[in-house]
Each structure stands twice: as structure tokens, then as C-alpha cells.
Design an enzyme around this catalytic site. Structure first.
Site, PDB file in Angstrom:
ATOM      1  N   ASN A  38      13.249   0.911   8.992  1.00  0.00           N
ATOM      2  CA  ASN A  38      11.863   1.180   8.642  1.00  0.00           C
ATOM      3  C   ASN A  38      10.941   0.021   9.033  1.00  0.00           C
ATOM      4  O   ASN A  38      11.022  -1.062   8.479  1.00  0.00           O
ATOM      5  CB  ASN A  38      11.761   1.418   7.130  1.00  0.00           C
ATOM      6  N   GLU A  82       6.903   0.657 -10.030  1.00  0.00           N
ATOM      7  CA  GLU A  82       6.232   1.957 -10.010  1.00  0.00           C
ATOM      8  C   GLU A  82       6.514   2.769 -11.267  1.00  0.00           C
ATOM      9  O   GLU A  82       6.101   3.920 -11.362  1.00  0.00           O
ATOM     10  CB  GLU A  82       6.670   2.745  -8.768  1.00  0.00           C
ATOM     11  N   CYS A  94      10.394   3.613   1.788  1.00  0.00           N
ATOM     12  CA  CYS A  94      11.825   3.926   1.885  1.00  0.00           C
ATOM     13  C   CYS A  94      12.548   3.560   0.594  1.00  0.00           C
ATOM     14  O   CYS A  94      13.651   4.039   0.352  1.00  0.00           O
ATOM     15  CB  CYS A  94      12.451   3.215   3.075  1.00  0.00           C
ATOM     16  N   HIS A  95      11.921   2.752  -0.257  1.00  0.00           N
ATOM     17  CA  HIS A  95      12.549   2.431  -1.530  1.00  0.00           C
ATOM     18  C   HIS A  95      12.554   3.630  -2.466  1.00  0.00           C
ATOM     19  O   HIS A  95      13.260   3.638  -3.466  1.00  0.00           O
ATOM     20  CB  HIS A  95      11.823   1.258  -2.200  1.00  0.00           C
ATOM     21  N   TYR A  97      18.019  11.263   0.620  1.00  0.00           N
ATOM     22  CA  TYR A  97      18.213  11.277   2.073  1.00  0.00           C
ATOM     23  C   TYR A  97      18.398  12.717   2.545  1.00  0.00           C
ATOM     24  O   TYR A  97      17.859  13.126   3.571  1.00  0.00           O
ATOM     25  CB  TYR A  97      19.439  10.430   2.443  1.00  0.00           C
TER      26      TYR A  97
END
Length: 160
Positions: A108, A143, A116-117, A85
DNA sequence: ATACTACGAACCT
DNA sequence: AGGTTCGTAGTAT
């Protein structure tokens, strides 16, 4: 126009006008599955493929300029990488605005497309997520981001 | 006007 | 390890 894609635990819903995406969100209720911009990308993404959503057109015009800039920066976080952040706040030009960044991520409107993850706390712990931390963990695992005692390795996966 | 954030750093036990 | 305090801007009441 609205399209939806069925996944394991629910549906991802995409609202759009022609090729412009207005909003992307999650729901448990069944929606009609239709064709929509980026549908193939979402299918690939959730099957574990490395997907770049950068080509998709998202409509940011309605948002305050500050949020707009935050979403634009967050969008550039590459697949399989994370940032904090604070780093986003710095890229926006004021390192003290981490909470505002959190605020923007919470609201979001482009789930997955604005990743945003991939935004976590500075110390590598996950922080929070609108759909619950478990969901954030699931996306990061998808991912290939490994967690060691609930933290991501800042060396391996950091972007900026 | 006031209170609350998906944060972070500094400074405490 | 944990808790408190403060900064900051947008949103909600």
C-alpha cells in the site's frame, strides 16, 4: 515535493506534486516538516478525530489495474469500520483472490489514506501489517474499534 | 520457471 | 485449539 509530519514514534511522509499525492509512508528518521496536501487531516486523525480522507487526490496510474481496483475499494471502508481480505476480493469480482488483496495491502503506497489497517481476516483476527500488528492495533484503537481477545467484533464493526 | 505472499476454506489430528 | 493443502495473480529472484 515531499512533506513530513512528526508524530509520537516517527514521521509520516507525503510525496506529492501540487495537489496530487504520489506516495505516503512511515519513517523513523527526521524529515523536514512542511506544508503538504492533507496535512490538517493527518493532524486531526492522529489526535483522534473522525477524519474522511476521501477528498484527497491520490495517483494510482502507475499500478496494475487489479491493484488499482483493490485500492479504490479499500479506500471506501468508513472510519471505525473494518472488512476482510475476502470481502474486498468479492467486491473486485473474484472471491478467491484474498491473497492478492493481502499482497496489495502489503505494498500500500498510501498509508492511512488507503486504510489498509481496516482490513482484517474473515474471522475477525487482525492478520498482518507492514509496520507490525501493534501499529495496526494502535490505528484501530484510535478509531474506536475494540478488540476482544485479539479479534474485532464482526457484528459491531463490519463493513460489507 | 519457480517460489513466495498482510488469506480462507475444507479437511484432518 | 492447531496443522496441511490448494487456489489465485502479482512481484521478485
Amino acid at each position: 515535493m515531499k512533506g513530513a509530519l512528526k508524530l509520537d514514534k516517527g514521521f509520516i511522509v507525503v510525496e506529492y506534486e501540487s495537489s496530487l499525492i504520489k506516495r505516503v509512508y512511515w519513517t523513523n528518521e527526521s524529515e523536514e516538516e512542511k506544508n503538504f496536501p492533507g496535512r490538517e487531516l493527518f493532524i486531526d486523525y492522529f489526535s483522534g478525530k473522525k477524519v474522511d480522507f476521501g477528498e484527497l487526490n491520490i495517483d494510482l496510474t502507475e499500478f496494475p489495474s487489479f491493484f488499482k481496483r483493490i485500492y479504490e475499494v479499500a479506500r471506501r471502508i468508513p472510519y471505525g469500520k473494518v472488512t476482510s481480505y475476502k470481502s474486498i476480493a468479492e467486491l473486485i469480482g473474484n472471491s478467491k483472490l484474498q491473497r492478492v488483496v493481502g499482497n496489495a495491502m502489503k505494498n500500500n503506497p498510501f498509508l492511512i489514506i488507503v486504510p489498509c489497517h481496516r482490513v482484517v481476516k474473515s474471522d475477525g483476527s487482525l492478520g498482518n501489517f507492514s509496520l507490525g500488528v501493534e501499529f495496526k492495533k494502535y490505528l484501530l484503537t484510535l478509531e474506536g474499534v475494540r478488540l476482544e481477545n485479539e479479534k474485532v467484533s464482526c457484528f459491531r464493526y463490519w463493513w460489507y
